[in-house]
Design a protein around this motif. Structure first.
Motif, short mmCIF file in Angstrom:
data_model
loop_
_atom_site.label_atom_id
_atom_site.label_comp_id
_atom_site.label_asym_id
_atom_site.label_seq_id
_atom_site.Cartn_x
_atom_site.Cartn_y
_atom_site.Cartn_z
N THR A 289 66.54 -13.82 -75.98
CA THR A 289 66.67 -15.26 -75.83
C THR A 289 68.14 -15.63 -75.80
O THR A 289 68.92 -15.13 -76.63
CB THR A 289 65.97 -16.01 -76.98
OG1 THR A 289 64.56 -15.76 -76.92
CG2 THR A 289 66.20 -17.52 -76.86
N TRP A 290 68.52 -16.47 -74.86
CA TRP A 290 69.89 -16.96 -74.75
C TRP A 290 69.91 -18.47 -74.92
O TRP A 290 69.06 -19.18 -74.39
CB TRP A 290 70.50 -16.62 -73.39
CG TRP A 290 70.61 -15.16 -73.11
CD1 TRP A 290 71.61 -14.31 -73.49
CD2 TRP A 290 69.70 -14.36 -72.34
NE1 TRP A 290 71.38 -13.05 -73.03
CE2 TRP A 290 70.21 -13.04 -72.32
CE3 TRP A 290 68.50 -14.62 -71.68
CZ2 TRP A 290 69.57 -12.00 -71.66
CZ3 TRP A 290 67.85 -13.59 -71.03
CH2 TRP A 290 68.38 -12.30 -71.02
N ARG A 291 70.93 -18.97 -75.61
CA ARG A 291 71.11 -20.41 -75.79
C ARG A 291 72.54 -20.79 -75.42
O ARG A 291 73.49 -20.11 -75.80
CB ARG A 291 70.83 -20.82 -77.25
CG ARG A 291 69.38 -20.58 -77.67
CD ARG A 291 69.17 -20.98 -79.14
NE ARG A 291 67.78 -20.73 -79.55
CZ ARG A 291 67.33 -19.57 -80.00
NH1 ARG A 291 68.17 -18.54 -80.10
NH2 ARG A 291 66.07 -19.43 -80.36
N VAL A 292 72.65 -21.88 -74.70
CA VAL A 292 73.97 -22.36 -74.28
C VAL A 292 74.59 -23.22 -75.37
O VAL A 292 73.94 -24.15 -75.88
CB VAL A 292 73.88 -23.17 -72.97
CG1 VAL A 292 75.27 -23.64 -72.54
CG2 VAL A 292 73.23 -22.35 -71.87
N GLU A 293 75.81 -22.90 -75.74
CA GLU A 293 76.58 -23.73 -76.67
C GLU A 293 77.67 -24.44 -75.86
O GLU A 293 78.58 -23.79 -75.33
CB GLU A 293 77.20 -22.89 -77.78
CG GLU A 293 76.17 -22.22 -78.67
CD GLU A 293 76.81 -21.43 -79.80
OE1 GLU A 293 78.06 -21.44 -79.91
OE2 GLU A 293 76.06 -20.79 -80.56
N ARG A 294 77.55 -25.74 -75.76
CA ARG A 294 78.49 -26.47 -74.91
C ARG A 294 79.88 -26.56 -75.56
O ARG A 294 80.01 -26.85 -76.75
CB ARG A 294 77.96 -27.88 -74.64
CG ARG A 294 78.77 -28.57 -73.55
CD ARG A 294 78.19 -29.91 -73.15
NE ARG A 294 78.86 -30.40 -71.97
CZ ARG A 294 79.18 -31.67 -71.75
NH1 ARG A 294 78.85 -32.58 -72.64
NH2 ARG A 294 79.80 -32.02 -70.64
N HIS A 295 80.88 -26.29 -74.73
CA HIS A 295 82.28 -26.43 -75.13
C HIS A 295 82.57 -25.68 -76.43
O HIS A 295 83.21 -26.21 -77.35
CB HIS A 295 82.67 -27.90 -75.27
CG HIS A 295 82.61 -28.65 -73.98
ND1 HIS A 295 82.94 -29.99 -73.88
CD2 HIS A 295 82.25 -28.26 -72.73
CE1 HIS A 295 82.79 -30.39 -72.63
NE2 HIS A 295 82.37 -29.35 -71.91
N ALA A 296 82.12 -24.44 -76.50
CA ALA A 296 82.32 -23.63 -77.71
C ALA A 296 83.70 -22.99 -77.76
O ALA A 296 84.12 -22.54 -78.83
CB ALA A 296 81.25 -22.55 -77.78
#
Length: 304
Positions: free
Chosen positions: A290-297
């Motif tokens: 599973t992949w999750r996007v972290e915005r502006h990390a």
């Protein structure tokens, strides 16, 4: 000369004695105080960045080197958009650098490091402790990357299409179930679904647009909008595989009836063991992820 830089060079990639790397370090030294850390693995990288202090991290290398450096910064607890990373392209692919418009010439890229503007970027984190800065792909793309490794040192970027050609003659697809934000995606025109009933040639989760030195796998991907571009191909027959590979060169594969493109913040796949390629880091026999996007990390210095 108030700026202080920690320059990270991948010793395992064999670039520490490269003349262009030495020229880039010399150019950086004319505008900042420079410390060079030549590292060979993640442990050495983590040791190097643990002493970052008020220095700005600068990576000399390609996507794999950037991937490793970001992972080390993350594990050391110092990855943050307020601490921009400088990138001087020196790898075989340099796909992230290309998406960001960084100069391919190492010495020219120094200007972006010294005088550039921080650009916040998304980060993709997986449930196995890994992360992705450009693209992760499952299936034939990972096989192609593994094949390309055999020729990379001698052929450079030519190794990527050669690896793809070799992998394309043997891969027949995997019965993968894919979910994007909790739902199985369905092709809007053809009606087929990525629910495990159709063999998948490739699944890709991308924030960057290209892989393999410029192949536009996700031509509409954005690096900073909080969403990943998800590309699923079911082109598993011999003719379809060849046609998909040919269309991928120009980005026209996204218009094929056996290719589904969608976007989302969380992507999961499950099914039979399959190889995976995250920014050039290959993992074999993965049954689910599973992949999750972290915005502006994090952020990268780009030309002003």
């Amino acid at each position: 000369m108030g700026r202080r830089l920690l320059v990270l060079v991948n010793r395992a990639a064999g670039t520490t004695d490269d003349d262009s790397v030495e020229a880039a370090v010399a150019a950086l030294g004319r505008g900042a105080e420079v410390t060079v850390a030549a590292t060979a693995d993640l442990a050495e990288l983590r040791t190097a960045v643990s002493g970052l202090g008020d220095r700005r991290p600068v990576v000399i290398g390609g996507d794999g080197s950037v991937h490793a450096a970001v992972q080390a910064l993350d594990r050391a607890g110092v990855l943050h958009p307020s601490v921009p990373v400088g990138v001087i392209p020196r790898g075989t692919g340099n796909d992230l650098a290309g998406t960001l418009g960084l100069p391919p010439d190492p010495v020219e890229a120094v200007a972006a490091v010294l005088d550039g503007t921080p650009r916040p970027l998304d980060l993709v984190r997986d449930d196995a402790g890994g992360l992705v800065v450009n693209a992760v792909h499952v299936g034939v793309g990972a096989l192609a990357a593994a094949e390309a490794l055999r020729f990379k040192e001698r052929l450079g970027t030519v190794a990527f299409p050669l690896g793809a050609a070799i992998a394309g003659t043997t891969a027949s697809g995997w019965a993968l179930r894919v979910e994007v934000d909790g739902r199985v995606p369905v092709h809007s025109g053809e009606g087929w679904a990525a629910d495990g009933s159709n063999d998948v040639l490739m699944l890709a989760v991308c924030t960057g647009r290209t892989i393999g030195g410029g192949a536009p796998l996700a031509p509409d991907a954005l690096v900073d909008d909080g969403l990943a571009e998800v590309v699923i191909s079911t082109a598993t027959g011999p003719v379809a595989r060849a046609a998909f590979a040919a269309a991928l060169v120009t980005g026209r594969h996204v218009d094929r009836p056996d290719v589904l493109v969608t976007r989302g913040r969380e992507v999961t796949f499950s099914g039979p063991p399959v190889d995976l390629n995250a920014d050039g880091d290959i993992e074999q026999d993965v049954g689910s992820r599973t992949w999750r996007v972290e915005r502006h990390a994090w952020s990268v210095l780009v030309p002003t």
